[in-house]
Motif scaffolding. Structure first.
Motif, PDB file in Angstrom:
ATOM      1  N   LEU A   1     -55.025 -31.849  71.800  1.00 56.17           N
ATOM      2  CA  LEU A   1     -55.878 -32.689  70.965  1.00 56.17           C
ATOM      3  C   LEU A   1     -56.273 -31.942  69.695  1.00 56.17           C
ATOM      4  O   LEU A   1     -56.608 -30.755  69.746  1.00 56.17           O
ATOM      5  CB  LEU A   1     -57.130 -33.104  71.742  1.00 56.17           C
ATOM      6  CG  LEU A   1     -56.875 -33.924  73.003  1.00 56.17           C
ATOM      7  CD1 LEU A   1     -58.161 -34.104  73.797  1.00 56.17           C
ATOM      8  CD2 LEU A   1     -56.283 -35.286  72.644  1.00 56.17           C
ATOM      9  N   PRO A   2     -56.256 -32.610  68.553  1.00 53.44           N
ATOM     10  CA  PRO A   2     -56.552 -31.927  67.282  1.00 53.44           C
ATOM     11  C   PRO A   2     -58.046 -31.650  67.105  1.00 53.44           C
ATOM     12  O   PRO A   2     -58.888 -32.408  67.589  1.00 53.44           O
ATOM     13  CB  PRO A   2     -56.067 -32.935  66.236  1.00 53.44           C
ATOM     14  CG  PRO A   2     -56.227 -34.273  66.906  1.00 53.44           C
ATOM     15  CD  PRO A   2     -55.914 -34.029  68.362  1.00 53.44           C
ATOM     16  N   ASP A   3     -58.348 -30.556  66.420  1.00 52.58           N
ATOM     17  CA  ASP A   3     -59.737 -30.221  66.104  1.00 52.58           C
ATOM     18  C   ASP A   3     -60.138 -30.836  64.779  1.00 52.58           C
ATOM     19  O   ASP A   3     -60.671 -30.175  63.879  1.00 52.58           O
ATOM     20  CB  ASP A   3     -59.919 -28.694  66.068  1.00 52.58           C
ATOM     21  CG  ASP A   3     -59.916 -28.088  67.454  1.00 52.58           C
ATOM     22  OD1 ASP A   3     -60.243 -28.800  68.417  1.00 52.58           O
ATOM     23  OD2 ASP A   3     -59.566 -26.900  67.575  1.00 52.58           O
TER      24      ASP A   3
ATOM     25  N   SER B   1     -65.042 -46.452  66.817  1.00 56.73           N
ATOM     26  CA  SER B   1     -63.684 -46.800  66.406  1.00 56.73           C
ATOM     27  C   SER B   1     -62.888 -45.525  66.145  1.00 56.73           C
ATOM     28  O   SER B   1     -63.460 -44.434  66.016  1.00 56.73           O
ATOM     29  CB  SER B   1     -63.695 -47.667  65.144  1.00 56.73           C
ATOM     30  OG  SER B   1     -64.283 -46.959  64.055  1.00 56.73           O
ATOM     31  N   LEU B   2     -61.558 -45.679  66.079  1.00 55.93           N
ATOM     32  CA  LEU B   2     -60.662 -44.554  65.797  1.00 55.93           C
ATOM     33  C   LEU B   2     -60.091 -44.680  64.399  1.00 55.93           C
ATOM     34  O   LEU B   2     -59.767 -45.785  63.941  1.00 55.93           O
ATOM     35  CB  LEU B   2     -59.510 -44.519  66.806  1.00 55.93           C
ATOM     36  CG  LEU B   2     -59.845 -44.383  68.287  1.00 55.93           C
ATOM     37  CD1 LEU B   2     -58.557 -44.301  69.101  1.00 55.93           C
ATOM     38  CD2 LEU B   2     -60.709 -43.171  68.551  1.00 55.93           C
ATOM     39  N   LYS B   3     -59.975 -43.549  63.724  1.00 58.44           N
ATOM     40  CA  LYS B   3     -59.356 -43.513  62.396  1.00 58.44           C
ATOM     41  C   LYS B   3     -58.566 -42.222  62.265  1.00 58.44           C
ATOM     42  O   LYS B   3     -59.062 -41.149  62.607  1.00 58.44           O
ATOM     43  CB  LYS B   3     -60.416 -43.568  61.299  1.00 58.44           C
ATOM     44  CG  LYS B   3     -61.258 -44.834  61.268  1.00 58.44           C
ATOM     45  CD  LYS B   3     -62.339 -44.728  60.205  1.00 58.44           C
ATOM     46  CE  LYS B   3     -63.278 -45.926  60.250  1.00 58.44           C
ATOM     47  NZ  LYS B   3     -64.396 -45.794  59.273  1.00 58.44           N
TER      48      LYS B   3
ATOM     49  N   ILE C   1     -53.421 -36.538  61.430  1.00 55.56           N
ATOM     50  CA  ILE C   1     -52.923 -36.242  62.766  1.00 55.56           C
ATOM     51  C   ILE C   1     -51.500 -36.769  62.886  1.00 55.56           C
ATOM     52  O   ILE C   1     -51.164 -37.832  62.338  1.00 55.56           O
ATOM     53  CB  ILE C   1     -53.819 -36.906  63.834  1.00 55.56           C
ATOM     54  CG1 ILE C   1     -55.263 -36.396  63.705  1.00 55.56           C
ATOM     55  CG2 ILE C   1     -53.296 -36.655  65.238  1.00 55.56           C
ATOM     56  CD1 ILE C   1     -56.260 -37.175  64.554  1.00 55.56           C
ATOM     57  N   ASN C   2     -50.656 -36.031  63.587  1.00 52.76           N
ATOM     58  CA  ASN C   2     -49.291 -36.482  63.809  1.00 52.76           C
ATOM     59  C   ASN C   2     -49.305 -37.939  64.284  1.00 52.76           C
ATOM     60  O   ASN C   2     -49.986 -38.265  65.261  1.00 52.76           O
ATOM     61  CB  ASN C   2     -48.626 -35.588  64.862  1.00 52.76           C
ATOM     62  CG  ASN C   2     -47.200 -35.997  65.169  1.00 52.76           C
ATOM     63  OD1 ASN C   2     -46.967 -37.023  65.797  1.00 52.76           O
ATOM     64  ND2 ASN C   2     -46.262 -35.190  64.737  1.00 52.76           N
ATOM     65  N   PRO C   3     -48.553 -38.829  63.607  1.00 49.49           N
ATOM     66  CA  PRO C   3     -48.601 -40.264  63.947  1.00 49.49           C
ATOM     67  C   PRO C   3     -48.264 -40.562  65.409  1.00 49.49           C
ATOM     68  O   PRO C   3     -48.843 -41.473  66.004  1.00 49.49           O
ATOM     69  CB  PRO C   3     -47.563 -40.883  63.003  1.00 49.49           C
ATOM     70  CG  PRO C   3     -47.484 -39.940  61.858  1.00 49.49           C
ATOM     71  CD  PRO C   3     -47.698 -38.572  62.440  1.00 49.49           C
ATOM     72  N   ILE C   4     -47.319 -39.803  65.996  1.00 47.18           N
ATOM     73  CA  ILE C   4     -46.948 -40.037  67.394  1.00 47.18           C
ATOM     74  C   ILE C   4     -48.113 -39.687  68.301  1.00 47.18           C
ATOM     75  O   ILE C   4     -48.454 -40.436  69.230  1.00 47.18           O
ATOM     76  CB  ILE C   4     -45.696 -39.224  67.767  1.00 47.18           C
ATOM     77  CG1 ILE C   4     -44.488 -39.700  66.954  1.00 47.18           C
ATOM     78  CG2 ILE C   4     -45.419 -39.338  69.266  1.00 47.18           C
ATOM     79  CD1 ILE C   4     -43.239 -38.871  67.175  1.00 47.18           C
ATOM     80  N   LEU C   5     -48.761 -38.543  68.027  1.00 49.12           N
ATOM     81  CA  LEU C   5     -49.917 -38.136  68.821  1.00 49.12           C
ATOM     82  C   LEU C   5     -51.056 -39.123  68.653  1.00 49.12           C
ATOM     83  O   LEU C   5     -51.696 -39.519  69.638  1.00 49.12           O
ATOM     84  CB  LEU C   5     -50.369 -36.734  68.421  1.00 49.12           C
ATOM     85  CG  LEU C   5     -51.641 -36.211  69.101  1.00 49.12           C
ATOM     86  CD1 LEU C   5     -51.478 -36.186  70.617  1.00 49.12           C
ATOM     87  CD2 LEU C   5     -52.003 -34.824  68.574  1.00 49.12           C
ATOM     88  N   PHE C   6     -51.317 -39.551  67.413  1.00 53.78           N
ATOM     89  CA  PHE C   6     -52.425 -40.483  67.196  1.00 53.78           C
ATOM     90  C   PHE C   6     -52.152 -41.826  67.876  1.00 53.78           C
ATOM     91  O   PHE C   6     -53.077 -42.463  68.383  1.00 53.78           O
ATOM     92  CB  PHE C   6     -52.679 -40.714  65.704  1.00 53.78           C
ATOM     93  CG  PHE C   6     -53.875 -41.583  65.429  1.00 53.78           C
ATOM     94  CD1 PHE C   6     -55.163 -41.069  65.547  1.00 53.78           C
ATOM     95  CD2 PHE C   6     -53.725 -42.924  65.098  1.00 53.78           C
ATOM     96  CE1 PHE C   6     -56.270 -41.866  65.326  1.00 53.78           C
ATOM     97  CE2 PHE C   6     -54.827 -43.725  64.874  1.00 53.78           C
ATOM     98  CZ  PHE C   6     -56.107 -43.192  64.989  1.00 53.78           C
TER      99      PHE C   6
END
Length: 279
Positions: free
Chosen positions: A162-164, A184-186, A191-196
Motif C-alpha cells: 500500500l502506498p504512503d 471517498s477515494l481519489k 498511485i499505479n493505476p493497476i494498484l489503485f
C-alpha cells in the motif's frame, strides 16, 4: 487498511500439522494417498506467491468430491492450530494485536481465503492463502479475485504494498446538533493505476466508505472529548499541532490511510472544528 507479514515457516509442514491433529483416521488415510500431489500444489503456490503471480495458478478441478470435502474438513478457524496461526498473523512486531487489516473497524476473528475454497480446494489450509480479518469483511469479500481479463481484482495485503500517500478522503459537515461524514477515494498521488484499481475494488466490495461513515460518530465524540480535556492545559494551537504529530505516528502504526486517523486529521483542519468544543 494495512499490509501484513505472511507466514514465514514451511507451508506444507503447516498442512501436515493440521492433518496430524485430526482424529478421523479415514480422513488421514485418504489424504495420505494424495500427499505428493498436495505437496506439489503447495510448492507451486509458494513459488507463484514469491513471484507475485498467483493469477497464473490453475484451479483445482481434478480432485474428487470426496477429496474436496476432506480439504474442507481440515479447516476450522476455531481449532487450536488455526487460532495459533490467527494470533501469529494478527500480532504486530511490537506484540500488539492488530484490528482487521481489511477495514480497520472490526477485530480479527477469522480467515479470508484469498484464492477461494470453491476453486482451489487444496489451498484451504495453505497459511499464505489465509488472510486474517473480521467477521463482516470475510463474507463481503466473497469469491471474486480475478477480473474479466484474468487479472487480480482484489488486494492481497501480503503482496500488494500500500502506498504512503493519501487516497482516502473525507468530507465533513459540522452542524450544531450533528456531524456528517462522506468518505471517498481519489488517486491524487499518482498511485499505479493497476494498484489503485484493486484498492478501489476492495473498498467497493467491502462497502468501506459507507461503513466508515456509519462508525464515525463514536470516533468523533471520543476525539472531541479528548481535545476538550487538553484544551485547559495550554495553548490551543500548540495542542492541535501536537495532536497532528501524534496522528502522523498513528499513520505509521496503523496504515497511512487508516480511516479513523484520516477522520481526526480532517476534523482538526476543519474551519468549524472549534464549534464542536463548545457543546
Amino acid at each position: 487498511m494495512k499490509n501484513l507479514k505472511p507466514y514465514s515457516e514451511n507451508s506444507f509442514a503447516f498442512f501436515e500439522t493440521v492433518v496430524k491433529k485430526k482424529r478421523n483416521e479415514d480422513l488421514k488415510d485418504r489424504l495420505d494417498l494424495i500427499k505428493s500431489d498436495i505437496q506439489t500444489k503447495f510448492n507451486d503456490y509458494d513459488t507463484h506467491f514469491q513471484k507475485n503471480i498467483l493469477e497464473s495458478l490453475s484451479e483445482h478441478d481434478k480432485f474428487s468430491k470426496q477429496q474436496i470435502e476432506d480439504f474442507e474438513e481440515l479447516y476450522s478457524y476455531k481449532s487450536a492450530t488455526f487460532k495459533k496461526l490467527l494470533i501469529t498473523l494478527s500480532t504486530s512486531d511490537n506484540k500488539r494485536k492488530m484490528g482487521c487489516p481489511y477495514c480497520g473497524i472490526g477485530e480479527v476473528s477469522t480467515f479470508d481465503h484469498y484464492l477461494p475454497q470453491s476453486r482451489f480446494g487444496a489451498f484451504t489450509t495453505h497459511p499464505k492463502n489465509l488472510i486474517c480479518c473480521c467477521g463482516k469483511c470475510n463474507p463481503k469479500r466473497g469469491n471474486r479475485w480475478l477480473d474479466a481479463n484474468k487479472k487480480r481484482a482484489t488486494l492481497n495485503l501480503y503482496l500488494d504494498i500500500l502506498p504512503d500517500v493519501q487516497f482516502l478522503f473525507v468530507e465533513i459537515d459540522i452542524m450544531i446538533d450533528k456531524v456528517e461524514t462522506k468518505f471517498s477515494l481519489k488517486n491524487s498521488g499518482n498511485i499505479n493505476p493497476i494498484l489503485f484499481s484493486m484498492i478501489d475494488s476492495h473498498y467497493d466490495r467491502l462497502e468501506l466508505c459507507d461503513r466508515f461513515s456509519e462508525n464515525s460518530s463514536d470516533i468523533i465524540t471520543s476525539f472531541v472529548n479528548t481535545i476538550k480535556t487538553y484544551q485547559n492545559l495550554g495553548n490551543f494551537d500548540s495542542i492541535l499541532k501536537n495532536t497532528l504529530e501524534a496522528l502522523s505516528k498513528d499513520q505509521n502504526a496503523f496504515g497511512y490511510n487508516h480511516w479513523s486517523t484520516i477522520l481526526k486529521i480532517e476534523l482538526i483542519k476543519h474551519k468549524d472544528f472549534k464549534l464542536l468544543l463548545k457543546y
